[in-house]
Design a protein around this motif. Structure first.
Motif, PDB file in Angstrom:
ATOM      1  N   GLY A   1     -17.646  23.087  28.872  1.00  0.00           N
ATOM      2  CA  GLY A   1     -16.989  22.129  28.004  1.00  0.00           C
ATOM      3  C   GLY A   1     -17.146  20.769  28.709  1.00  0.00           C
TER       4      GLY A   1
ATOM      5  N   ASP B   1     -14.992  18.362  28.924  1.00  0.00           N
ATOM      6  CA  ASP B   1     -13.952  17.926  29.726  1.00  0.00           C
ATOM      7  C   ASP B   1     -14.213  18.303  31.294  1.00  0.00           C
ATOM      8  OD1 ASP B   1     -12.463  17.050  27.532  1.00  0.00           O
ATOM      9  OD2 ASP B   1     -11.369  18.924  27.274  1.00  0.00           O
ATOM     10  N   GLN B   2     -14.556  19.352  31.544  1.00  0.00           N
ATOM     11  CA  GLN B   2     -15.105  19.897  32.796  1.00  0.00           C
ATOM     12  C   GLN B   2     -16.231  19.392  33.390  1.00  0.00           C
ATOM     13  OE1 GLN B   2     -12.407  21.760  34.329  1.00  0.00           O
ATOM     14  NE2 GLN B   2     -11.479  21.365  32.250  1.00  0.00           N
TER      15      GLN B   2
ATOM     16  N   ARG C   1     -19.954  18.441  20.461  1.00  0.00           N
ATOM     17  CA  ARG C   1     -18.874  17.775  21.453  1.00  0.00           C
ATOM     18  C   ARG C   1     -19.489  16.625  21.914  1.00  0.00           C
ATOM     19  NH1 ARG C   1     -18.857  23.198  24.746  1.00  0.00           N
ATOM     20  NH2 ARG C   1     -16.860  24.012  23.684  1.00  0.00           N
TER      21      ARG C   1
ATOM     22  N   ARG D   1     -18.589  14.308  18.939  1.00  0.00           N
ATOM     23  CA  ARG D   1     -17.085  13.956  18.914  1.00  0.00           C
ATOM     24  C   ARG D   1     -16.470  12.983  19.989  1.00  0.00           C
ATOM     25  NH1 ARG D   1     -13.573  18.983  17.346  1.00  0.00           N
ATOM     26  NH2 ARG D   1     -12.584  18.650  19.159  1.00  0.00           N
TER      27      ARG D   1
ATOM     28  N   ASP E   1     -17.361   9.460  18.811  1.00  0.00           N
ATOM     29  CA  ASP E   1     -16.066   9.128  17.883  1.00  0.00           C
ATOM     30  C   ASP E   1     -14.903   8.765  18.588  1.00  0.00           C
ATOM     31  OD1 ASP E   1     -17.216   9.833  15.413  1.00  0.00           O
ATOM     32  OD2 ASP E   1     -15.380  10.667  14.773  1.00  0.00           O
ATOM     33  N   ASN E   2     -14.444   9.474  19.611  1.00  0.00           N
ATOM     34  CA  ASN E   2     -13.190   8.972  20.421  1.00  0.00           C
ATOM     35  C   ASN E   2     -13.451   7.798  20.967  1.00  0.00           C
ATOM     36  OD1 ASN E   2     -11.827  11.230  19.513  1.00  0.00           O
ATOM     37  ND2 ASN E   2     -12.171  12.097  21.316  1.00  0.00           N
ATOM     38  N   LEU E   3     -14.731   7.443  21.375  1.00  0.00           N
ATOM     39  CA  LEU E   3     -14.993   6.299  22.241  1.00  0.00           C
ATOM     40  C   LEU E   3     -14.916   4.887  21.282  1.00  0.00           C
ATOM     41  CD1 LEU E   3     -17.903   6.283  24.700  1.00  0.00           C
ATOM     42  CD2 LEU E   3     -15.421   6.282  24.874  1.00  0.00           C
TER      43      LEU E   3
ATOM     44  N   GLU F   1     -12.302   2.373  23.389  1.00  0.00           N
ATOM     45  CA  GLU F   1     -13.119   1.899  24.960  1.00  0.00           C
ATOM     46  C   GLU F   1     -13.981   0.841  24.492  1.00  0.00           C
ATOM     47  OE1 GLU F   1     -15.102   3.758  28.656  1.00  0.00           O
ATOM     48  OE2 GLU F   1     -13.620   5.114  27.401  1.00  0.00           O
TER      49      GLU F   1
ATOM     50  N   PHE G   1     -16.431  24.315  13.498  1.00  0.00           N
ATOM     51  CA  PHE G   1     -16.496  24.197  15.109  1.00  0.00           C
ATOM     52  C   PHE G   1     -15.308  24.664  15.800  1.00  0.00           C
ATOM     53  CE2 PHE G   1     -15.680  21.677  18.895  1.00  0.00           C
ATOM     54  CZ  PHE G   1     -16.851  21.862  19.774  1.00  0.00           C
ATOM     55  N   LEU G   2     -14.146  24.351  15.518  1.00  0.00           N
ATOM     56  CA  LEU G   2     -13.129  24.952  16.147  1.00  0.00           C
ATOM     57  C   LEU G   2     -12.900  26.480  16.257  1.00  0.00           C
ATOM     58  CD1 LEU G   2     -10.266  22.242  15.185  1.00  0.00           C
ATOM     59  CD2 LEU G   2     -11.439  22.463  17.377  1.00  0.00           C
TER      60      LEU G   2
ATOM     61  N   ASN H   1     -15.612  27.645  18.709  1.00  0.00           N
ATOM     62  CA  ASN H   1     -15.664  27.407  20.003  1.00  0.00           C
ATOM     63  C   ASN H   1     -14.315  27.366  20.436  1.00  0.00           C
ATOM     64  OD1 ASN H   1     -18.064  25.656  18.580  1.00  0.00           O
ATOM     65  ND2 ASN H   1     -18.567  26.655  20.534  1.00  0.00           N
ATOM     66  N   SER H   2     -13.135  27.255  19.725  1.00  0.00           N
ATOM     67  CA  SER H   2     -11.800  27.220  20.370  1.00  0.00           C
ATOM     68  C   SER H   2     -11.042  28.602  20.500  1.00  0.00           C
ATOM     69  CB  SER H   2     -10.943  26.172  19.914  1.00  0.00           C
ATOM     70  OG  SER H   2      -9.713  26.500  19.975  1.00  0.00           O
TER      71      SER H   2
ATOM     72  N   HIS I   1      -8.114  29.120  21.197  1.00  0.00           N
ATOM     73  CA  HIS I   1      -6.612  28.730  20.676  1.00  0.00           C
ATOM     74  C   HIS I   1      -6.515  28.773  19.123  1.00  0.00           C
ATOM     75  CE1 HIS I   1      -5.535  28.529  24.867  1.00  0.00           C
ATOM     76  NE2 HIS I   1      -6.433  27.620  25.194  1.00  0.00           N
ATOM     77  N   PHE I   2      -7.645  28.401  18.610  1.00  0.00           N
ATOM     78  CA  PHE I   2      -7.595  27.887  17.066  1.00  0.00           C
ATOM     79  C   PHE I   2      -7.520  29.138  16.336  1.00  0.00           C
ATOM     80  CE2 PHE I   2      -9.521  26.480  13.363  1.00  0.00           C
ATOM     81  CZ  PHE I   2      -8.760  25.524  12.773  1.00  0.00           C
TER      82      PHE I   2
END
Lengths: 233, 233
Positions: B30, B32-33, B109, B112, B115-117, B121, B181-182, B185-186, B188-189
């Motif tokens: 992922g 984040d890691q 990923r 995404r 998209d967040n950036l 930022e 996607f969720l 790949n997730s 928890h979803f």
DNA sequence: TTCAAAAAATGACTTTAAGTCAAAAAATTA
DNA sequence: TAATTTTTTGACTTAAAGTCATTTTTTGAA
């Protein structure tokens, strides 16, 4: 004696205080720039105290997401009590979602953060993910309910599966609302300006598109369109 | 002498090597890691070298996003050369988007992340954001073109504004694809499982919903439906 | 009111991961 | 082949998350 209860209440208030401080900072500088030292300063507590109330930074942001998803869920669910057709409810729910994102960009940011976490990271011992999930489930269920009402009152085409339709409306409106968010909050996002497209009319067209797809027939579409036009004035 | 040209080529190859290493890690653990020390190890270069080829970690991930958006854009644009109606092109483009996300979750990923950036930022001196933007613009333009073709050949209702419709389809399909996607790949979803909804049939229904909204008339809708059914076999 | 025990708060400290840079190694060229 | 330039390296610096021994505040029985 009630000491324990009072303590619990005070603890919740303190958590709220910290969350408020973090929200202020997110609104000012964005989620990426959020810094625990600054949160402590803004909340007028020590850094160590933050970690008495939240497991870690992620947990804190999820605390905001919990507030956010609760508020959104309430705004969506409230539509069910209105005396309108199911199709109109669906429309109002979409409108509420859009208004929510516009007036609370920091809340929407925290929800995007949650969306990113749910993929990727193990959420540890935080109690918030399941709370957020519950809030979203409530909102989703309200959507399903509105669709069922629409199928009952004849405003929505009952050849669809209600839950499947709800998921579709959920996802597509998420996409639309995300666009509106980027347009409002990101100076780098220029898709709409470049094509001289207005967000409001775009959203109206989206509802029209969806409306045509799910409404039972021409009459209910016409009925629906006139309702939309009345509302937007 | 050509030394400069060769050096430039070698430099690009090394960048590619590093990006490949990062992609592998993102796929495994992922975004984040993702850790620069590990990227260095995986790419078999020193940490310092990473920063000779990329300004910072963000820049590196945007390098992946550039590859990703380029690939997606090519896949979407390629539909324009097929001998089918505009409505069918729109459908195929949506299908290509879905397939892209399913087969390249690490690329999605990175998109995404971009998209967040774009919100939040300041992107510094990176050359990638504008390249990514160009890639997406190309894909978007192909979408507009498909819609215009559809309006010309009579398969798409021309009461819409082509660009506005393209933005709508873009956003709504983004929402749908994000859901897929969720789901994939997730862990928890669970929205789809809980409501026993199948992604493929959901996407078909989405296309049907959209199709009904944008097609010119009942005949072209029926025509469209039979095409979809044929394709899904 | 007083004071010992419990609870809450603090901020200096530790850890982790991004990012830097002087020195070493490799490549180029005269 | 040796001086010069280019590329690479990894130990070091920095920034920000997270910890914990100590201090401060609160509680409640005497």
């Amino acid at each position: 004696m009630g000491t324990a209860e009072r303590k619990e209440r005070e603890r919740e208030q303190k958590k709220e205080l910290i969350l408020d401080a973090a929200e202020t900072l997110i609104l000012q500088k964005g989620l990426d720039q959020l810094n625990m030292d600054e949160v402590a300063e803004q909340a007028e507590v020590s850094k160590g105290s933050l970690y008495l109330y939240f497991n870690n930074k992620t947990d804190l942001v999820l605390g905001i997401c919990n507030k956010a998803s609760k508020m959104l869920s309430e705004q969506i669910s409230s539509v069910l009590t209105q005396d309108i057709t199911g199709l109109e409810m669906v429309y109002k729910m979409g409108e509420n979602y859009l208004n929510f994102v516009r007036s609370h960009p920091e809340y929407f940011r925290s929800m995007r953060f949650f969306d990113n976490l749910i993929d990727a990271e193990q959420l540890g011992e935080s109690e918030y993910p399941s709370m957020c999930q519950n809030n979203m489930d409530t909102a989703f269920t309200s959507m399903v309910r509105a669709i069922q009402i629409g199928m009952q009152d004849g405003s929505i085409n009952n050849s669809y599966n209600a839950k499947e339709l709800a998921v579709m409306l959920w996802s597509t409106s998420h996409g639309m609302v995300n666009l509106a968010f980027l347009h409002q909050n990101s100076p780098h996002f220029e898709l709409l300006e470049k094509n001289s497209i207005d967000v409001n009319s775009l959203f109206q067209e989206y509802l029209r598109l969806i409306g045509c797809g799910i409404a039972t027939n021409a009459e209910s579409i016409d009925d629906f369109k006139s309702k939309i036009e009345t509302d937007s004035r």
